[in-house]
Design a protein around this motif. Structure first.
Motif, PDB file in Angstrom:
ATOM      1  N   GLY A 366       0.783  -1.229   0.000  1.00  0.00           N
ATOM      2  CA  GLY A 366       0.000   0.000   0.000  1.00  0.00           C
ATOM      3  C   GLY A 366       0.813   1.277   0.000  1.00  0.00           C
ATOM      4  N   ILE A 367       1.968   1.272  -0.650  1.00  0.00           N
ATOM      5  CA  ILE A 367       2.773   2.488  -0.763  1.00  0.00           C
ATOM      6  C   ILE A 367       2.019   3.511  -1.618  1.00  0.00           C
ATOM      7  CG2 ILE A 367       4.841   3.453  -1.840  1.00  0.00           C
ATOM      8  CD1 ILE A 367       5.461   2.270   0.792  1.00  0.00           C
ATOM      9  N   SER A 368       2.008   4.753  -1.161  1.00  0.00           N
ATOM     10  CA  SER A 368       1.345   5.813  -1.918  1.00  0.00           C
ATOM     11  C   SER A 368       2.235   7.055  -1.913  1.00  0.00           C
ATOM     12  CB  SER A 368      -0.026   6.143  -1.322  1.00  0.00           C
ATOM     13  OG  SER A 368       0.117   6.864  -0.113  1.00  0.00           O
ATOM     14  N   ASN A 369       1.810   8.029  -2.690  1.00  0.00           N
ATOM     15  CA  ASN A 369       2.525   9.297  -2.771  1.00  0.00           C
ATOM     16  C   ASN A 369       1.943  10.322  -1.809  1.00  0.00           C
ATOM     17  OD1 ASN A 369       4.813  10.193  -4.048  1.00  0.00           O
ATOM     18  ND2 ASN A 369       3.750  11.252  -5.686  1.00  0.00           N
ATOM     19  N   GLY A 370       1.184   9.853  -0.821  1.00  0.00           N
ATOM     20  CA  GLY A 370       0.578  10.752   0.156  1.00  0.00           C
ATOM     21  C   GLY A 370       1.584  11.596   0.920  1.00  0.00           C
ATOM     22  N   PRO A 371       2.682  11.006   1.439  1.00  0.00           N
ATOM     23  CA  PRO A 371       3.690  11.847   2.104  1.00  0.00           C
ATOM     24  C   PRO A 371       4.287  12.911   1.198  1.00  0.00           C
ATOM     25  CG  PRO A 371       4.002   9.548   2.698  1.00  0.00           C
ATOM     26  CD  PRO A 371       2.967   9.572   1.620  1.00  0.00           C
ATOM     27  N   THR A 372       4.368  12.623  -0.094  1.00  0.00           N
ATOM     28  CA  THR A 372       4.870  13.638  -1.022  1.00  0.00           C
ATOM     29  C   THR A 372       3.888  14.796  -1.142  1.00  0.00           C
ATOM     30  OG1 THR A 372       5.969  11.865  -2.245  1.00  0.00           O
ATOM     31  CG2 THR A 372       5.795  13.999  -3.334  1.00  0.00           C
ATOM     32  N   GLU A 373       2.589  14.482  -1.208  1.00  0.00           N
ATOM     33  CA  GLU A 373       1.579  15.534  -1.255  1.00  0.00           C
ATOM     34  C   GLU A 373       1.580  16.335   0.040  1.00  0.00           C
ATOM     35  OE1 GLU A 373      -0.106  16.379  -3.818  1.00  0.00           O
ATOM     36  OE2 GLU A 373       0.465  14.708  -5.112  1.00  0.00           O
ATOM     37  N   ALA A 374       1.786  15.660   1.170  1.00  0.00           N
ATOM     38  CA  ALA A 374       1.872  16.385   2.442  1.00  0.00           C
ATOM     39  C   ALA A 374       3.099  17.302   2.471  1.00  0.00           C
ATOM     40  CB  ALA A 374       1.921  15.394   3.610  1.00  0.00           C
ATOM     41  N   MET A 375       4.195  16.836   1.866  1.00  0.00           N
ATOM     42  CA  MET A 375       5.391  17.673   1.803  1.00  0.00           C
ATOM     43  C   MET A 375       5.165  18.899   0.926  1.00  0.00           C
ATOM     44  SD  MET A 375       8.295  17.784   3.234  1.00  0.00           S
ATOM     45  CE  MET A 375       8.352  16.099   3.847  1.00  0.00           C
ATOM     46  N   ASN A 376       4.331  18.753  -0.091  1.00  0.00           N
ATOM     47  CA  ASN A 376       4.009  19.906  -0.925  1.00  0.00           C
ATOM     48  C   ASN A 376       3.316  20.999  -0.112  1.00  0.00           C
ATOM     49  OD1 ASN A 376       5.130  18.827  -3.211  1.00  0.00           O
ATOM     50  ND2 ASN A 376       3.202  18.076  -4.048  1.00  0.00           N
ATOM     51  N   LEU A 377       2.519  20.607   0.872  1.00  0.00           N
ATOM     52  CA  LEU A 377       1.885  21.597   1.742  1.00  0.00           C
ATOM     53  C   LEU A 377       2.925  22.339   2.567  1.00  0.00           C
ATOM     54  CD1 LEU A 377      -1.231  19.603   3.011  1.00  0.00           C
ATOM     55  CD2 LEU A 377      -1.100  21.241   1.144  1.00  0.00           C
ATOM     56  N   MET A 378       3.939  21.633   3.048  1.00  0.00           N
ATOM     57  CA  MET A 378       5.018  22.285   3.783  1.00  0.00           C
ATOM     58  C   MET A 378       5.804  23.230   2.877  1.00  0.00           C
ATOM     59  SD  MET A 378       4.746  21.019   6.837  1.00  0.00           S
ATOM     60  CE  MET A 378       6.319  21.371   7.598  1.00  0.00           C
ATOM     61  N   ILE A 379       6.010  22.815   1.642  1.00  0.00           N
ATOM     62  CA  ILE A 379       6.716  23.674   0.687  1.00  0.00           C
ATOM     63  C   ILE A 379       5.937  24.957   0.437  1.00  0.00           C
ATOM     64  CG2 ILE A 379       7.423  23.827  -1.733  1.00  0.00           C
ATOM     65  CD1 ILE A 379       8.170  20.875  -1.603  1.00  0.00           C
ATOM     66  N   LYS A 380       4.620  24.827   0.267  1.00  0.00           N
ATOM     67  CA  LYS A 380       3.800  26.006   0.039  1.00  0.00           C
ATOM     68  C   LYS A 380       3.754  26.902   1.273  1.00  0.00           C
ATOM     69  CE  LYS A 380       0.964  23.590  -3.363  1.00  0.00           C
ATOM     70  NZ  LYS A 380      -0.374  23.008  -3.671  1.00  0.00           N
ATOM     71  N   LYS A 381       3.838  26.309   2.456  1.00  0.00           N
ATOM     72  CA  LYS A 381       3.852  27.121   3.672  1.00  0.00           C
ATOM     73  C   LYS A 381       5.102  27.992   3.734  1.00  0.00           C
ATOM     74  CE  LYS A 381       5.408  25.942   7.631  1.00  0.00           C
ATOM     75  NZ  LYS A 381       5.726  25.319   8.937  1.00  0.00           N
ATOM     76  N   ILE A 382       6.258  27.414   3.407  1.00  0.00           N
ATOM     77  CA  ILE A 382       7.493  28.193   3.396  1.00  0.00           C
ATOM     78  C   ILE A 382       7.423  29.276   2.319  1.00  0.00           C
ATOM     79  CG2 ILE A 382       9.979  28.069   2.980  1.00  0.00           C
ATOM     80  CD1 ILE A 382       9.114  26.985   5.656  1.00  0.00           C
ATOM     81  N   LYS A 383       6.813  28.951   1.199  1.00  0.00           N
ATOM     82  CA  LYS A 383       6.678  29.951   0.138  1.00  0.00           C
ATOM     83  C   LYS A 383       5.799  31.105   0.582  1.00  0.00           C
ATOM     84  CE  LYS A 383       5.457  30.389  -4.747  1.00  0.00           C
ATOM     85  NZ  LYS A 383       4.955  29.684  -5.952  1.00  0.00           N
ATOM     86  N   ARG A 384       4.705  30.808   1.291  1.00  0.00           N
ATOM     87  CA  ARG A 384       3.851  31.880   1.796  1.00  0.00           C
ATOM     88  C   ARG A 384       4.559  32.686   2.878  1.00  0.00           C
ATOM     89  NH1 ARG A 384      -0.032  27.719   1.671  1.00  0.00           N
ATOM     90  NH2 ARG A 384       0.239  27.432   3.915  1.00  0.00           N
ATOM     91  N   THR A 385       5.331  32.009   3.720  1.00  0.00           N
ATOM     92  CA  THR A 385       6.052  32.717   4.776  1.00  0.00           C
ATOM     93  C   THR A 385       7.039  33.714   4.199  1.00  0.00           C
ATOM     94  OG1 THR A 385       5.831  30.813   6.258  1.00  0.00           O
ATOM     95  CG2 THR A 385       7.545  32.419   6.789  1.00  0.00           C
TER      96      THR A 385
END
Length: 424
Positions: A366-385
């Motif tokens: 059941g490997i998924s790319n979910g952690p990668t999508e979650a990391m994208n949220l962190m990336i966008k947070k730093i970009k907004r900051t």
């Protein structure tokens, strides 16, 4: 109170809502570095340098620096000022303040401007400390150790304007460890392949699974650079493709019947959100709304057929093993072929082209790319900051310091390298 090795506190005063602390070194006697003769005190000169804030107030250290004179008349060294490893010559910040500013920008994810305002220095001063102390952490080869499952996805870096289109970056994520490995400029299989091939061969051999979204460029790069790794198509993206087909069919049927885009009182437009829910989450009222909207607005049953296909596509991932999933996938493809819906033909063709990657989900636990999508949220947070970035190097450094470095293992001693541990 001071906690600065080799210094002693003389006095504390308040000036313009800031604290000033007068300090001097603990050296009692000094010898000439030229001839070795004991030196005598020649003068005292104040040096101003920022230190760690206290109670939210910027702190200025007034280092009453001694100037020594050699007593040997024939010595080439006449006078010199004392130095310290914890305060560099002509520095604006103490070394412990520079380390702390790097930690706040990296671990806490604060903006450089915010940290600069807290310390009472300029943006460039804090960013120089972030670059100096953060770059060794990011470039540390041990940071990439222990990766077994690789996730790949893209995210926007620069928004489109009159001079260029939207620019993307490709991010590589450790799926099992939930950490950002690196980001490279561009969104193509070429940049991904170049990054993987730049890694050591033992590291590449350790990658057994690669999760990705349905983009052929990434799949080709993974097949070329990591031929032994099992490629897994992300379940989230597969499900999203199914419900995107539902939206496409709903818009087309609605426009064919009414001659315009969806409006508030149109039957299919009123149930657009219900059509995107899983059937198990629908209440009795939602079922009534769904069936009523389909009876009125979907005369030919095309929307209903596509909605059933999207639900069945979700249910494939709930089967117990690969063989059961393969049977469900075959029935689903037959349903799409018999539906006579163009959007379902196109969806079935896409899914059939990714058949092996979809079924590999059941071979990898059941490997998924979910952690990668979650990391994208962190990336966008730093970009907004940071209110957006134009410099890619600063962008990459800030992202990796916040999402790719284990700060729990980074002591101030390791950050400063040659400097002793300082107690703030």
């Amino acid at each position: 109170m001071l906690g600065l090795d080799g210094f002693v506190l003389l006095a504390v005063s308040r000036h313009n809502d800031e604290l000033e602390q007068a300090v001097e070194t603990t050296a009692a006697e000094v010898f000439c570095r030229g001839c070795g003769v004991q030196a005598r005190l020649h003068d005292r000169r104040p040096t101003y340098v920022r230190d760690l804030p206290v109670a939210g107030r910027p702190v200025t250290l007034v280092w009453v620096k001694r100037v020594w004179r050699c007593t040997e008349p024939r010595c080439a060294v006449v006078t010199w000022s004392e130095t310290s490893e914890v305060i560099r010559p002509r520095a604006s910040l103490t070394e412990r303040a520079r380390v702390e500013s790097c930690r706040r920008v990296g671990q806490d994810g604060h903006s450089v401007a915010q940290v600069a305002a807290e310390f009472g220095v300029s943006w460039a001063t804090v960013m120089a400390a972030v670059v100096e102390y953060g770059t060794p952490l990011v470039d540390d080869p041990d940071r990439l150790e222990g990766v077994e499952a690789l996730g790949v996805d893209e995210t926007a870096f620069l928004a489109a304007n009159g001079r260029h289109h939207t620019e993307f970056v490709t991010g590589m994520v450790d799926v099992t460890g939930s950490r950002l490995l690196d980001v490279v400029r561009g969104r193509s299989g070429t940049v991904l392949c170049q990054w993987i091939e730049a890694q050591p061969q033992p590291w590449r051999d350790g990658i057994s699974v690669a999760a990705l979204d349905p983009f052929r460029g990434y799949a080709t790069a993974l097949r070329t650079a990591l031929p032994h790794a099992v490629r897994v198509l992300d379940a989230f993206h597969v499900t999203r493709l199914g419900f995107a087909a539902v939206d496409d069919v709903r818009r087309r049927v609605q426009h064919d019947d009414l001659g315009h885009r969806g409006r508030k009182h149109d039957p299919l437009y009123r149930i657009r959100r219900v059509l995107r829910r899983g059937h198990e989450h629908l209440t009795d009222m939602a079922w009534d709304r769904l069936l009523t909207g389909l009876d009125v607005g979907d005369v030919d049953g095309q929307v209903a057929a596509t909605w059933i296909a999207a639900q069945d596509l979700r249910l494939i991932y709930r089967t117990r093993d690969r063989e059961a999933a393969q049977r469900c996938l075959h029935r689903w493809l037959v349903h799409c072929a018999d539906s006579e819906v163009p959007e379902l033909y196109r969806l079935a063709s896409t899914i059939d082209g990714w058949r092996e990657e979809l079924l590999a989900y059941f071979d990898t636990g059941g490997i998924s790319n979910g952690p990668t999508e979650a990391m994208n949220l962190m990336i966008k947070k730093i970009k907004r900051t940071g209110h957006g970035f134009r410099n890619f190097e600063n962008y990459r450094l800030r992202l990796l310091l916040h999402c790719g470095v284990d700060w729990d293992t980074q002591s101030p001693t390791r950050l400063r390298g040659r400097l002793p541990r300082l107690i703030a």
